[in-house]
Design a protein around this motif. Structure first.
Motif, PDB file in Angstrom:
ATOM      1  N   ASN A 199      62.981  16.380  46.732  1.00  0.00           N
ATOM      2  CA  ASN A 199      64.043  15.541  46.180  1.00  0.00           C
ATOM      3  C   ASN A 199      63.688  14.055  46.256  1.00  0.00           C
ATOM      4  O   ASN A 199      64.547  13.199  46.471  1.00  0.00           O
ATOM      5  CB  ASN A 199      65.369  15.804  46.913  1.00  0.00           C
ATOM      6  CG  ASN A 199      66.568  15.280  46.143  1.00  0.00           C
ATOM      7  OD1 ASN A 199      66.532  15.177  44.910  1.00  0.00           O
ATOM      8  ND2 ASN A 199      67.639  14.935  46.856  1.00  0.00           N
ATOM      9  N   VAL A 200      62.409  13.718  46.052  1.00  0.00           N
ATOM     10  CA  VAL A 200      61.973  12.316  46.082  1.00  0.00           C
ATOM     11  C   VAL A 200      61.061  12.037  44.887  1.00  0.00           C
ATOM     12  O   VAL A 200      60.044  11.354  45.011  1.00  0.00           O
ATOM     13  CB  VAL A 200      61.238  11.989  47.405  1.00  0.00           C
ATOM     14  CG1 VAL A 200      62.199  11.916  48.567  1.00  0.00           C
ATOM     15  CG2 VAL A 200      60.124  13.010  47.680  1.00  0.00           C
ATOM     16  N   GLU A 201      61.434  12.544  43.722  1.00  0.00           N
ATOM     17  CA  GLU A 201      60.577  12.388  42.551  1.00  0.00           C
ATOM     18  C   GLU A 201      60.431  10.933  42.125  1.00  0.00           C
ATOM     19  O   GLU A 201      59.515  10.597  41.359  1.00  0.00           O
ATOM     20  CB  GLU A 201      61.113  13.217  41.376  1.00  0.00           C
ATOM     21  CG  GLU A 201      62.549  12.919  40.977  1.00  0.00           C
ATOM     22  CD  GLU A 201      63.559  13.778  41.728  1.00  0.00           C
ATOM     23  OE1 GLU A 201      64.682  13.912  41.238  1.00  0.00           O
ATOM     24  OE2 GLU A 201      63.194  14.291  42.808  1.00  0.00           O
ATOM     25  N   TYR A 202      61.273  10.028  42.627  1.00  0.00           N
ATOM     26  CA  TYR A 202      61.140   8.613  42.278  1.00  0.00           C
ATOM     27  C   TYR A 202      59.843   8.009  42.835  1.00  0.00           C
ATOM     28  O   TYR A 202      59.424   6.924  42.419  1.00  0.00           O
ATOM     29  CB  TYR A 202      62.341   7.811  42.783  1.00  0.00           C
ATOM     30  CG  TYR A 202      62.615   7.944  44.258  1.00  0.00           C
ATOM     31  CD1 TYR A 202      61.971   7.128  45.174  1.00  0.00           C
ATOM     32  CD2 TYR A 202      63.531   8.878  44.732  1.00  0.00           C
ATOM     33  CE1 TYR A 202      62.217   7.245  46.534  1.00  0.00           C
ATOM     34  CE2 TYR A 202      63.774   9.004  46.090  1.00  0.00           C
ATOM     35  CZ  TYR A 202      63.122   8.182  46.980  1.00  0.00           C
ATOM     36  OH  TYR A 202      63.376   8.297  48.325  1.00  0.00           O
ATOM     37  N   LEU A 203      59.179   8.680  43.774  1.00  0.00           N
ATOM     38  CA  LEU A 203      57.907   8.179  44.290  1.00  0.00           C
ATOM     39  C   LEU A 203      56.791   8.259  43.267  1.00  0.00           C
ATOM     40  O   LEU A 203      55.708   7.709  43.477  1.00  0.00           O
ATOM     41  CB  LEU A 203      57.505   8.953  45.548  1.00  0.00           C
ATOM     42  CG  LEU A 203      58.368   8.747  46.793  1.00  0.00           C
ATOM     43  CD1 LEU A 203      57.824   9.551  47.961  1.00  0.00           C
ATOM     44  CD2 LEU A 203      58.435   7.275  47.162  1.00  0.00           C
ATOM     45  N   LEU A 204      57.027   8.939  42.161  1.00  0.00           N
ATOM     46  CA  LEU A 204      56.034   8.967  41.079  1.00  0.00           C
ATOM     47  C   LEU A 204      55.813   7.590  40.477  1.00  0.00           C
ATOM     48  O   LEU A 204      54.819   7.370  39.774  1.00  0.00           O
ATOM     49  CB  LEU A 204      56.468   9.945  39.986  1.00  0.00           C
ATOM     50  CG  LEU A 204      56.415  11.437  40.343  1.00  0.00           C
ATOM     51  CD1 LEU A 204      57.125  12.255  39.272  1.00  0.00           C
ATOM     52  CD2 LEU A 204      54.968  11.893  40.502  1.00  0.00           C
ATOM     53  N   ASP A 205      56.694   6.642  40.752  1.00  0.00           N
ATOM     54  CA  ASP A 205      56.552   5.282  40.223  1.00  0.00           C
ATOM     55  C   ASP A 205      55.514   4.469  40.980  1.00  0.00           C
ATOM     56  O   ASP A 205      55.220   3.332  40.576  1.00  0.00           O
ATOM     57  CB  ASP A 205      57.903   4.556  40.265  1.00  0.00           C
ATOM     58  CG  ASP A 205      58.934   5.208  39.356  1.00  0.00           C
ATOM     59  OD1 ASP A 205      58.518   5.843  38.364  1.00  0.00           O
ATOM     60  OD2 ASP A 205      60.146   5.095  39.632  1.00  0.00           O
ATOM     61  N   CYS A 206      54.988   4.987  42.090  1.00  0.00           N
ATOM     62  CA  CYS A 206      53.960   4.259  42.833  1.00  0.00           C
ATOM     63  C   CYS A 206      52.730   4.059  41.950  1.00  0.00           C
ATOM     64  O   CYS A 206      52.386   4.921  41.142  1.00  0.00           O
ATOM     65  CB  CYS A 206      53.571   5.014  44.097  1.00  0.00           C
ATOM     66  SG  CYS A 206      54.912   5.164  45.310  1.00  0.00           S
ATOM     67  N   VAL A 207      52.061   2.938  42.143  1.00  0.00           N
ATOM     68  CA  VAL A 207      50.977   2.576  41.224  1.00  0.00           C
ATOM     69  C   VAL A 207      49.656   3.243  41.584  1.00  0.00           C
ATOM     70  O   VAL A 207      48.794   3.436  40.710  1.00  0.00           O
ATOM     71  CB  VAL A 207      50.795   1.044  41.196  1.00  0.00           C
ATOM     72  CG1 VAL A 207      52.038   0.379  40.623  1.00  0.00           C
ATOM     73  CG2 VAL A 207      50.488   0.492  42.584  1.00  0.00           C
ATOM     74  N   SER A 211      49.575   3.084  47.776  1.00  0.00           N
ATOM     75  CA  SER A 211      50.994   2.716  47.806  1.00  0.00           C
ATOM     76  C   SER A 211      51.867   3.953  47.973  1.00  0.00           C
ATOM     77  O   SER A 211      52.934   3.883  48.590  1.00  0.00           O
ATOM     78  CB  SER A 211      51.369   1.962  46.529  1.00  0.00           C
ATOM     79  OG  SER A 211      51.155   2.770  45.384  1.00  0.00           O
ATOM     80  N   PHE A 212      51.420   5.097  47.457  1.00  0.00           N
ATOM     81  CA  PHE A 212      52.176   6.331  47.658  1.00  0.00           C
ATOM     82  C   PHE A 212      52.224   6.705  49.134  1.00  0.00           C
ATOM     83  O   PHE A 212      53.272   7.084  49.664  1.00  0.00           O
ATOM     84  CB  PHE A 212      51.547   7.463  46.848  1.00  0.00           C
ATOM     85  CG  PHE A 212      52.101   8.823  47.160  1.00  0.00           C
ATOM     86  CD1 PHE A 212      53.394   9.164  46.782  1.00  0.00           C
ATOM     87  CD2 PHE A 212      51.346   9.760  47.851  1.00  0.00           C
ATOM     88  CE1 PHE A 212      53.920  10.423  47.082  1.00  0.00           C
ATOM     89  CE2 PHE A 212      51.856  11.002  48.159  1.00  0.00           C
ATOM     90  CZ  PHE A 212      53.156  11.334  47.776  1.00  0.00           C
ATOM     91  N   PHE A 213      51.092   6.592  49.849  1.00  0.00           N
ATOM     92  CA  PHE A 213      51.084   6.902  51.271  1.00  0.00           C
ATOM     93  C   PHE A 213      51.955   5.929  52.056  1.00  0.00           C
ATOM     94  O   PHE A 213      52.619   6.319  53.020  1.00  0.00           O
ATOM     95  CB  PHE A 213      49.654   6.894  51.806  1.00  0.00           C
ATOM     96  CG  PHE A 213      49.012   8.252  51.826  1.00  0.00           C
ATOM     97  CD1 PHE A 213      49.071   9.041  52.954  1.00  0.00           C
ATOM     98  CD2 PHE A 213      48.363   8.746  50.706  1.00  0.00           C
ATOM     99  CE1 PHE A 213      48.490  10.300  52.979  1.00  0.00           C
ATOM    100  CE2 PHE A 213      47.785   9.999  50.712  1.00  0.00           C
ATOM    101  CZ  PHE A 213      47.840  10.784  51.852  1.00  0.00           C
ATOM    102  N   VAL A 214      51.942   4.671  51.668  1.00  0.00           N
ATOM    103  CA  VAL A 214      52.795   3.695  52.352  1.00  0.00           C
ATOM    104  C   VAL A 214      54.266   4.052  52.164  1.00  0.00           C
ATOM    105  O   VAL A 214      55.061   4.011  53.111  1.00  0.00           O
ATOM    106  CB  VAL A 214      52.499   2.271  51.843  1.00  0.00           C
ATOM    107  CG1 VAL A 214      53.505   1.280  52.413  1.00  0.00           C
ATOM    108  CG2 VAL A 214      51.082   1.860  52.212  1.00  0.00           C
ATOM    109  N   CYS A 215      54.652   4.404  50.940  1.00  0.00           N
ATOM    110  CA  CYS A 215      56.038   4.806  50.687  1.00  0.00           C
ATOM    111  C   CYS A 215      56.376   6.104  51.422  1.00  0.00           C
ATOM    112  O   CYS A 215      57.474   6.258  51.951  1.00  0.00           O
ATOM    113  CB  CYS A 215      56.266   4.983  49.189  1.00  0.00           C
ATOM    114  SG  CYS A 215      56.176   3.461  48.229  1.00  0.00           S
TER     115      CYS A 215
END
Length: 422
Positions: A199-207, A211-215
């Motif tokens: 339920n965190v599909e908004y993380l697809l916006d990471c560049v 940055s994905f690992f940081v988020c």
């Protein structure tokens, strides 16, 4: 490591009592412990000299009888400072130099190694990728990816190999770490499904993958979901890397569905082999997530109810209850206490702060302060309640095995305790 041993040896030269250390100190150091300029030195001193300035800057004196601290030139040059120091309550021992970063005030090889390593850059995900329930090879793969140390085609070309660069998964764009593990069309489908599970599909916006690992590190899940979240991400990345290598070296096909199935199988194995993966919260989202990833949710156990009694002192005794806090280890410490008589009436209270320290230092500070206040008020029949068995042992044995910055206060407390009934 060599610098660590040199730092320890330099500390011995600064404050050691052996004849060889004294000769070196007289030969190469001035009265303030600083290295003398323009002195012909032998080879060992060249290495020791580099460590002396930092040790002198980061050290303090425990003021005692004054045998070491005040030279004649110092007294003549700073008479006001000498006067202000001499009117302070001091110990009965000789002056001793302590290193402020050390609990005992001495330099150990481990402390010296830590001092020389603390400038290494720290990353937010540094401790996040190493977990007991994740195989070490998967954590190492993530570490290599985040440090751009994986041998993808762009890294091989950068090292001098001549070859075309294209992605073996989508066969469209050039291959790089960010492309293989984040922007490739075949990989994006895997991430999309996995993030929908959580339920965190908004993380697809990471560049990019970094940055994905940081988020991902900053996500706030319940403890059980966090365990599967970490394991799932590292397993996903590792499985993509393995399947990519099979495409390159074994001429296999890449299927995103096999990666997702592998993750679910591993989640099931985690639930069977690891019993301490935390628990879910009462929010309905956690139960939806556990159903999506195919594991059983574990609710938190109800809290145990414990009866707590406060016993008042008897007769003319005074009871002080102390409590302390430390924000981290080490971090800002504070201590407080409340004095009550046999009628449970509050006779006084205190609160004190003391910079950076550990929890047991805060407990020690609370006892020192409570004894000092009680002595000034004439409450010589004192019942002290503290949470630390370390501090209780110090009170019983009158031991002086305390951190260096509390030595003077603790020795004074021991003298005061001779007048108390505890």
């Amino acid at each position: 490591m060599n610098k660590s041993f040199l730092m320890k040896a330099a500390w011995k030269v600064i404050k050691g009592k052996d004849w060889a250390q004294k000769i070196l100190r007289i030969r190469y150091l001035d009265g303030f412990g600083n290295a003398k300029p323009n002195i012909a030195a032998f080879s060992i001193w060249i290495g020791l000299k580099q460590e002396v300035p930092d040790l002198v800057r980061d050290s303090y004196f425990y003021i005692g009888t004054g045998d070491l601290a005040f030279s004649a030139s110092f007294v003549e040059r700073y008479p006001d400072i000498v006067h202000d120091i001499l009117i302070l309550p001091i110990g009965l021992d000789n002056d001793v130099r302590f290193l402020k970063h050390s609990l005992k005030g001495e330099v150990s090889t481990a402390l010296a190694f830590h001092e020389h390593c603390h400038n290494f850059p720290k990353v937010s995900w540094g401790s996040w990728i190493w977990e007991r329930y994740v195989p070490i090879r998967r954590s190492i793969t993530c570490w290599r990816i985040l440090h751009h140390r994986l041998l993808t085609l762009d890294n091989l070309i950068r090292r001098g190999l001549i070859m075309p660069s294209y992605c073996y998964i989508c066969r469209q764009d050039s291959e790089s770490i960010d492309h293989i593990f984040w922007t490739c069309d075949g990989v994006r489908e895997i991430y999309t499904t996995f993030l929908i599970w959580l339920n965190v599909e908004y993380l697809l916006d990471c560049v990019d993958i970094h940055s994905f690992f940081v988020c991902a590190w900053n996500m706030n899940f319940s403890s059980q979901i966090t365990s599967y979240w970490k394991a799932g991400i590292m397993t996903l990345v590792w499985k993509i890397c393995q399947d990519r290598n099979k495409v390159v070296f074994e001429n296999a096909s890449f299927h995103g569905l096999s990666v997702l199935k592998f993750i679910k199988v591993y989640f099931k194995e985690m639930g069977e082999n690891f019993t301490k993966l935390g628990h879910v919260s009462s929010a309905w989202q956690d139960y939806v997530i556990t159903r999506n990833i195919g594991v059983r949710s574990r609710a938190a156990s109800p809290p145990d109810m414990v009866n707590v009694y406060w016993w008042p002192p008897s007769g003319d005794w005074i009871k002080v209850n102390t409590d302390c806090s430390a924000l981290g280890a080490s971090g800002p410490i504070a201590a407080g206490g409340v004095y009550r008589d046999n009628w449970s009436h509050v006779r006084g209270c205190f609160h004190v702060k003391d910079g950076q320290g550990f929890m047991f230092e805060a407990e020690l500070l609370a006892v020192i302060t409570s004894v000092s206040i009680a002595h000034s008020r004439g409450w010589l029949k004192l019942w002290v309640e503290a949470d630390s068995s370390y501090v209780v042992k110090l009170l019983v044995t009158k031991s002086e095995d305390v951190p260096w910055r509390f030595i003077a206060l603790w020795k004074r407390t021991i003298l005061l305790l001779s007048e108390f009934q505890l």
